[in-house]
Every structure is written in structure tokens, then in C-alpha cells.
Write an enzyme that holds these catalytic residues in place. Structure first.
Site, PDB file in Angstrom:
ATOM      1  N   ARG A  39       0.826  -1.208   0.000  1.00 32.92           N
ATOM      2  CA  ARG A  39       0.000   0.000   0.000  1.00 32.92           C
ATOM      3  C   ARG A  39       0.863   1.263   0.000  1.00 32.92           C
ATOM      4  NH1 ARG A  39      -5.090  -1.481   4.007  1.00 32.92           N
ATOM      5  NH2 ARG A  39      -6.389  -2.286   2.310  1.00 32.92           N
ATOM      6  N   LYS A 205     -16.601 -16.893   4.526  1.00 25.71           N
ATOM      7  CA  LYS A 205     -18.004 -16.629   4.839  1.00 25.71           C
ATOM      8  C   LYS A 205     -18.826 -16.221   3.631  1.00 25.71           C
ATOM      9  CE  LYS A 205     -17.683 -14.929   9.540  1.00 25.71           C
ATOM     10  NZ  LYS A 205     -17.818 -13.687  10.282  1.00 25.71           N
ATOM     11  N   GLY A 360      -7.356  -7.399   0.249  1.00 25.56           N
ATOM     12  CA  GLY A 360      -7.509  -8.247   1.423  1.00 25.56           C
ATOM     13  C   GLY A 360      -6.674  -9.506   1.323  1.00 25.56           C
ATOM     14  N   GLY A 383     -12.110  -4.385   1.695  1.00 24.57           N
ATOM     15  CA  GLY A 383     -13.516  -3.978   1.824  1.00 24.57           C
ATOM     16  C   GLY A 383     -13.944  -3.087   0.676  1.00 24.57           C
TER      17      GLY A 383
HETATM   18  P1  AMP Z   1     -12.473 -14.290   4.008  1.00 23.56           P
HETATM   19  O1  AMP Z   1     -11.951 -13.411   5.104  1.00 23.56           O
HETATM   20  O2  AMP Z   1     -13.925 -14.567   4.070  1.00 23.56           O
HETATM   21  O3  AMP Z   1     -11.980 -13.888   2.640  1.00 23.56           O
HETATM   22  O4  AMP Z   1     -11.809 -15.709   4.281  1.00 23.56           O
HETATM   23  C1  AMP Z   1     -10.439 -15.961   4.194  1.00 23.56           C
HETATM   24  C2  AMP Z   1     -10.110 -17.129   5.057  1.00 23.56           C
HETATM   25  O5  AMP Z   1     -10.885 -18.231   4.669  1.00 23.56           O
HETATM   26  C3  AMP Z   1      -8.668 -17.554   4.938  1.00 23.56           C
HETATM   27  O6  AMP Z   1      -8.049 -17.390   6.192  1.00 23.56           O
HETATM   28  C4  AMP Z   1      -8.765 -19.019   4.556  1.00 23.56           C
HETATM   29  O7  AMP Z   1      -7.832 -19.828   5.219  1.00 23.56           O
HETATM   30  C5  AMP Z   1     -10.151 -19.387   4.978  1.00 23.56           C
HETATM   31  N1  AMP Z   1     -10.676 -20.550   4.251  1.00 23.56           N
HETATM   32  C6  AMP Z   1     -10.952 -20.634   2.941  1.00 23.56           C
HETATM   33  N2  AMP Z   1     -11.391 -21.865   2.642  1.00 23.56           N
HETATM   34  C7  AMP Z   1     -11.417 -22.587   3.786  1.00 23.56           C
HETATM   35  C8  AMP Z   1     -11.778 -23.918   4.103  1.00 23.56           C
HETATM   36  N3  AMP Z   1     -12.199 -24.769   3.183  1.00 23.56           N
HETATM   37  N4  AMP Z   1     -11.701 -24.278   5.408  1.00 23.56           N
HETATM   38  C9  AMP Z   1     -11.254 -23.422   6.346  1.00 23.56           C
HETATM   39  N5  AMP Z   1     -10.889 -22.147   6.085  1.00 23.56           N
HETATM   40  C10 AMP Z   1     -10.957 -21.743   4.815  1.00 23.56           C
END
Ligand code: AMP
Length: 403
Positions: A39, A205, A360, A383
Site C-alpha cells: 500500500r 463466509k 484483502g 472492503g
Molecule cells: P475471508 O476473510 O472470508 O476472505 O476468508 C479468508 C479465510 O478463509 C482464509 O483465512 C482461509 O484460510 C479461509 N478458508 C478458505 N477456505 C477454507 C476452508 N475450506 N476451510 C477453512 N478455512 C478456509
């Protein structure tokens, strides 16, 4: 995104002038050290353009989430000032622990042409997040011109993003080079993509990405979904997901979103298989499972058949946007799906496609792998890039468009 009124920093005279620049130096830190300076580097073209044309820069940024009740050593921008000085090869002053005290006011008042001052963390004042007009007026007094280059904060209506340009009415209020590049690639990809247009979504999520899926449905040709968020969709389709990460409260929503996507021209591509293990740790025994995962196992990455299908879709794309890892990429071997997607996007880019990485985790992953230069654009905003993929409001940009 309307831009008729937006002026870029390169279009205005800055010689002999002090430019108040909102940058995003909200960099990841570990034990006082910057772990990824992307950044800071991304702000350099704007700063250099001002300095090369005889202007001086007063930079302002936030870092992390301090309490908003004054200086906190854990959130000082001093490491960012030192890093920027190294990159620019010139002195960068950080006048005091408070961005609007007498010391800062005096330092800005005596800035030399070609000087660079970085003000201390804006969020040491709770007024920054509240969008406070008095606080903004004090910051606004520092510059003869305003430049907004903090794409990573452009989805927020913080004082430095909205109230400061408002307080500077009558003075030029401009967009920096980073902001322009981010808007060009993110809104360009969504509003006028070369087709096929493929979006790849992943991460933990589904609740964070529902608005994105809704906005992209009917706009993209193929919507590829990996990561743990796929499990909530698969549960909604009646599959067994074992101990994989599922947002139980979102299953009905997930069913509705699948129907919503299927009612459009967009093809939804979900994983056909997974790399599974009993626990999310390095060195554990793994196995490949189809869409029905055994009760004791967790899906931690997309499997080989999914990789083949995802890679094929990405390689055919002329525009591809990606946000969210395909699996638990922080732990090997569960990084294979994420790596395969990154490499397929790089191949597509080499073949002439436009590739855009949302910020991110995804940007951190490609930066960490040393792959960032293989894409058309790696966004600096997590974000903020998601907000653009959702078609949601961008107060920091709208403030400039009103200017
Ligand atoms: P987000 O903040 O929603 O973009 O999620 C990112 C996080 O999701 C990362 O830390 C990944 O390790 C986790 N992640 C993605 N796929 C999986 C999975 N199948 N099981 C557990 N964690 C996951």
C-alpha cells in the site's frame, strides 16, 4: 461510477503548493515491523508526481483500530514514514503524536518545496471515524489542494475522506493515480467487460459475499465459487459437508441465492471435489472427497477435478476478477487450489485477458507468493474492492465526484 466532475492530480498545477494527500498506509504489521508494504508503494506514483512538479506533500492516513482517545504506540505511523523515506530516497517527517496539534501545524506551516510530512494516525482522534466537521476543518487548513488516493478507505465516510474535501470547497480536490487506477480496473471490469467474464469468489463466509453474488449474477458469464463459502451453498443443495466450515444461519439465504443466480444467464460453477482432513493442520493425512463429505472430515481445499474445471474456465476468460482464497491457503498442502487459480489467472493475463485481484486476503496471498506482477491489477482495498463488486456506495469517491 460517475466521474464527470472528477479531476486527477496530474491535471492540476502543484508547483509551489502544499497538497494534502489522503493515502492508505493501513499496512499489516507484526511486532512493529511492516509485513507487506504494497500500500505504501502504491501511493508513491502520486507522491512522486507532486514532488517532481515542485509541490510538497502533507500525507494523512489511518492505521489499524486504535481506541480514538489519543496516541497509542502500537498504532504509530512511524514505521510507515521510515519505509516511505527509504522508497522515495528522501526525508519524510512525522511531526508529533497528534495530527492536529501545534507541532503538526507548525511543521506544515514551514514545509519546504519538495518536502514530505506524514501526519500521525488520524484514528488517534475518534472524530475521524465520526466524520466530524470541526476535525476535518483543522486538517483542511493544511493544504492548498486535496488529493484522494486512499482507495482502501474509499468505502468509508470518515472525516478525511468526505468532510475534508467538503471543507476544502473552492480549492482543487483531486483523485490520485492509485485511486484512478483502482476505479478504472474495478469498475471497468464490472461495467464494460470483455467476454467471457469470469468472477472467482472464495473465502470463509458466504454472508460477506451475498451482495457481491447478487450484483454479479447476470453480469458475469461464469461465477466460480470455492473456499469454505462453497460448503454453505452445497448444504443448501442437500449435500453432506462433514465438519467443514458452514454458516448454518445462512443456509436458507444460500438456497435463495442459488435460485437467483440460476434465473440469470450466469453459470454457477461449484467445486466437484475437496481435499479433506480430520483437522486443519500441516502434515495431517488428507484424502479426496466428492461433494458429500464424511461426517468426521473437513474440506480444506478444492480437489483436483475442481481445479481442472476452474482453471479451464479462467483460461478461457477475457476478463477475470478474483476475491477470496479457494481453501485454507495459509497451511500447505491446502494452498494448492489458491495457487492453481492464481497461475491460471496469470496464464489468462499473458494471453491478453484483463485480470483483477480484489484486495484483502487474496492480494496478501499473491503478494506473499511473489506473483503480484502477473496480474493486470492487484487492488489495495479489501472492503473497498468488495464494495465495488457489490455495486455499493463509495463515499470517498462520491465526495470527489460532487466536487
Ligand atoms: P475471508 O476473510 O472470508 O476472505 O476468508 C479468508 C479465510 O478463509 C482464509 O483465512 C482461509 O484460510 C479461509 N478458508 C478458505 N477456505 C477454507 C476452508 N475450506 N476451510 C477453512 N478455512 C478456509
Amino acid at each position: 461510477m460517475p466521474s464527470a466532475a472528477r479531476t486527477t492530480i496530474d491535471a492540476v498545477e502543484v508547483s509551489g503548493k502544499t497538497v494534502l494527500v489522503r493515502v492508505d498506509f493501513n499496512v499489516p504489521m507484526s511486532e512493529g515491523e511492516i509485513t507487506d508494504d504494497s500500500r505504501i508503494r502504491a501511493a508513491v506514483p502520486t507522491i512522486q508526481s507532486i514532488l517532481d512538479r515542485g509541490g510538497s506533500c502533507v500525507l494523512m492516513s489511518h492505521l489499524g483500530r486504535p481506541s480514538g482517545n489519543g496516541f497509542e504506540a502500537a498504532f504509530t505511523l512511524a514505521p510507515a514514514a521510515a519505509r516511505l523515506a527509504e522508497i522515495l530516497g528522501r526525508q519524510v517527517d512525522l511531526p508529533s503524536g497528534d495530527c492536529v496539534d501545534e507541532v503538526s501545524i507548525a511543521a506544515v506551516g514551514s514545509i519546504d518545496p519538495g518536502g514530505v510530512i506524514l501526519l500521525e494516525n488520524l484514528r488517534f482522534h475518534g472524530a475521524e471515524k465520526k466524520g466530524d466537521a470541526d476535525f476535518a476543518a483543522r486538517l483542511a487548513s493544511y493544504g492548498e489542494l486535496y488529493c484522494q488516493d486512499a482507495f482502501g478507505a474509499a468505502h468509508r465516510a470518515d472525516a478525511s475522506m468526505v468532510a475534508v474535501p467538503e471543507a476544502m470547497a473552492g480549492r482543487p480536490r483531486t483523485a490520485g493515480r492509485l485511486l484512478e487506477a483502482e476505479l478504472k480496473y474495478l469498475s471497468g471490469a464490472i461495467d464494460s467487460p470483455e467476454r467471457p467474464f469470469v468472477a472467482v469468489l472464495g473465502g470463509a463466509k458466504i454472508s460477506d459475499k451475498l451482495a457481491t453474488i447478487r450484483h454479479l449474477a447476470g453480469r458475469v458469464d461464469t461465477l466460480v465459487v470455492g473456499g469454505a463459502m462453497a460448503f454453505t451453498l452445497l448444504r443448501a443443495m442437500g449435500h453432506g459437508t462433514g465438519r467443514s466450515l458452514v454458516e448454518e444461519s445462512m443456509i436458507d439465504e444460500a438456497r435463495a441465492i442459488i435460485e437467483a443466480v440460476e434465473a440469470t444467464s450466469t453459470t454457477l460453477l461449484l467445486p466437484a471435489d475437496f481435499v479433506c482432513a480430520g483437522s486443519p493442520a500441516a502434515g495431517v493425512e488428507t484424502s479426496i472427497s466428492g461433494r458429500n463429505i464424511e461426517p468426521g472430515l473437513m474440506g480444506l481445499d478444492i480437489g483436483p477435478a475442481s481445479i481442472s474445471a476452474f482453471v479451464a474456465a479462467i483460461r478461457e476468460a477475457r476478463t477475470v476478477v478474483w476475491n477470496g482464497p479457494m481453501g485454507l491457503f495459509e497451511i500447505s498442502p491446502f494452498d494448492a487450489g489458491t495457487l492453481a487459480v492464481a497461475k491460471a489467472m496469470i496464464d489468462a493475463t499473458t494471453a491478453g485477458a484483463t485480470s483483477v485481484i480484489g484486495g484483502g486476503d487474496t492480494a496478501a496471498a499473491v503478494n506473499g507468493l511473489g506473483l503480484a506482477s502477473g496480474f493486470t491489477h492487484v487492488s489495495t482495498g479489501g472492503g473497498a474492492s468488495l464494495r465495488m463488486l457489490e455495486g455499493g456506495p463509495m463515499p470517498g469517491v462520491e465526495a470527489l465526484d460532487r466536487a
